[in-house]
Design an enzyme around this catalytic site. Structure first.
Site, short mmCIF file in Angstrom:
data_model
loop_
_atom_site.label_atom_id
_atom_site.label_comp_id
_atom_site.label_asym_id
_atom_site.label_seq_id
_atom_site.Cartn_x
_atom_site.Cartn_y
_atom_site.Cartn_z
N ARG A 52 0.80 -1.23 0.00
CA ARG A 52 0.00 0.00 0.00
C ARG A 52 0.82 1.27 0.00
NH1 ARG A 52 -2.90 -3.92 1.66
NH2 ARG A 52 -0.96 -4.45 2.67
N THR A 53 1.78 1.37 0.93
CA THR A 53 2.48 2.65 1.09
C THR A 53 3.23 2.97 -0.21
OG1 THR A 53 2.65 2.20 3.43
CG2 THR A 53 4.04 3.96 2.58
N LYS A 80 26.72 -4.62 -2.42
CA LYS A 80 28.19 -4.56 -2.45
C LYS A 80 28.72 -4.03 -1.13
CE LYS A 80 28.05 -3.19 -7.32
NZ LYS A 80 28.28 -2.03 -8.19
N ARG A 101 11.27 3.78 3.62
CA ARG A 101 10.85 2.83 4.66
C ARG A 101 12.06 1.98 5.02
NH1 ARG A 101 5.67 -1.05 4.47
NH2 ARG A 101 4.76 0.91 5.17
N HIS A 129 4.84 6.04 11.59
CA HIS A 129 4.29 5.87 10.24
C HIS A 129 3.29 7.03 10.05
CE1 HIS A 129 3.21 4.09 6.57
NE2 HIS A 129 2.87 2.87 6.95
C1 NCD Z 1 1.72 -1.03 8.06
C2 NCD Z 1 3.19 -0.87 8.22
O1 NCD Z 1 3.99 -1.17 7.31
O2 NCD Z 1 3.58 -0.40 9.28
N1 NCD Z 1 1.33 -1.23 6.73
C3 NCD Z 1 0.99 -0.15 5.99
O3 NCD Z 1 1.80 0.70 5.71
N2 NCD Z 1 -0.29 -0.03 5.64
C4 NCD Z 1 1.09 -2.00 8.96
C5 NCD Z 1 1.66 -3.39 9.07
O4 NCD Z 1 2.60 -3.76 8.36
O5 NCD Z 1 1.13 -4.13 9.88
#
Ligand code: NCD
Length: 302
Positions: A52-53, A80, A101, A129
């Protein structure tokens, strides 16, 4: 220059501004593309899995007319031995903004200290997040009609889930009453709870089972298996801790069930057809919310 690293960096006023900008983006999306970021290049750097993100940020950038470049850690020079920060420095030289991320708490903040372009935190370890929280708050406003004076229950692995930690802060900022419900040993960090109580003067209760008779929003997340030292323990906890029809028996008719997704077993699939289950619609709001964020953060100063 502005980064978006933590929900703690935003005031209630700024969050409300994001709500207004997201509404505009929702309307604009009905008409098609919004070319306000044409000529910009946005990089998505995901050192941890994401559906999703990453996809919703890429779609948001493209809907705004920007170009997107993606980073794949499997085929990058990380293999590397290049460091995280050197990677950030390099990509920063090629693009106008980055979404990052990473599995380490504090990684996005660290990246923002070496970057000359805006950094957006797409999740750092168990820490933050912020863009998910903006989606969650916007979803509550849209589905419950308001974002204050609600009774909200957080259910799941509150120790490791960054979406939960960010959400607790965001939902408390708007003066809501909160119940925290987690399996034993997976509770929210006490320091986070005390900081939030002190800052916003809200009631936060820890409960061993969800009490849904006066709950307006039930926010569920999965057990964060990848952050357990013993993955078998995670599987065991997951099987015992889930929302099913039985638990929903006492819940209000207009309660809203949210989840950042992915859902594993913590919401039984037969709940998906219940009209209170709004998590797939919530996920769809990722695009307009992230468009508003990109315009604000990357579109600045030009
Ligand atoms: C979440 C995350 O990556 O923190 N997912 C997301 O971005 N919708 C929640 C999760 O992984 O449980």
């Amino acid at each position: 220059m502005r980064h978006l690293i933590s929900i703690r960096d935003l005031s209630r006023k700024q969050v409300e501004k994001y709500f207004r900008e997201t509404e505009k983006m929702e309307r604009a999306l009905e008409k098609g593309r919004v070319n306000v970021l044409s000529g910009k290049i946005i990089a998505t750097l995901f050192f941890e899995p994401s559906t999703r993100t990453k996809i919703s940020f890429q779609a948001a950038a493209k809907r705004l007319g920007a170009d997107v470049v993606d980073f794949n850690q499997e085929t990058s020079s990380l293999k590397k031995g290049e460091s995280f920060l050197d990677t950030i420095r390099m990509v920063d030289g090629y693009v106008d903004g980055m979404i990052i991320r990473h599995e380490s708490d504090g990684s996005a903040r660290l990246a923002s200290e070496v970057a000359t372009h805006p950094v957006i935190n797409g999740g750092d370890g168990a820490n933050q997040h912020p863009t998910q929280t903006l989606i969650d708050l916007y979803a509550i406003k849209k589905f419950s009609g308001r974002v204050t004076n609600l009774h909200v229950t957080l259910f799941g692995d509150l120790k490791h889930a960054r979406a939960m930690r960010s959400f607790l802060y965001g939902v408390s900022m708007f003066g809501n009453e909160v119940d925290l419900c987690s399996p034993p040993g997976l509770g929210m960090d006490e320091n986070v709870i005390s900081e939030i109580k002190e800052r916003f003067g809200v009631a936060i209760r820890e409960v061993s089972r969800p009490q849904l008779s006066n709950c307006d929003v039930l926010y569920v997340c999965r057990i964060q298996k990848e952050r357990f030292s013993d993955p078998y323990e995670a599987v065991r906890v997951q099987q015992e801790f889930s929302i099913n029809r039985q638990i929903l028996r006492d819940a209000k008719k207009d309660m809203v069930i949210l989840h950042p997704l992915p859902r594993i077993e913590e919401i039984s699939r037969d709940i998906d057809s219940d009209k209170r289950a709004r998590y797939f619609e919530q996920a769809k709001l990722g695009v307009p919310v992230r468009m508003a964020i990109l315009v604000d953060v990357v579109g600045r100063g030009y």
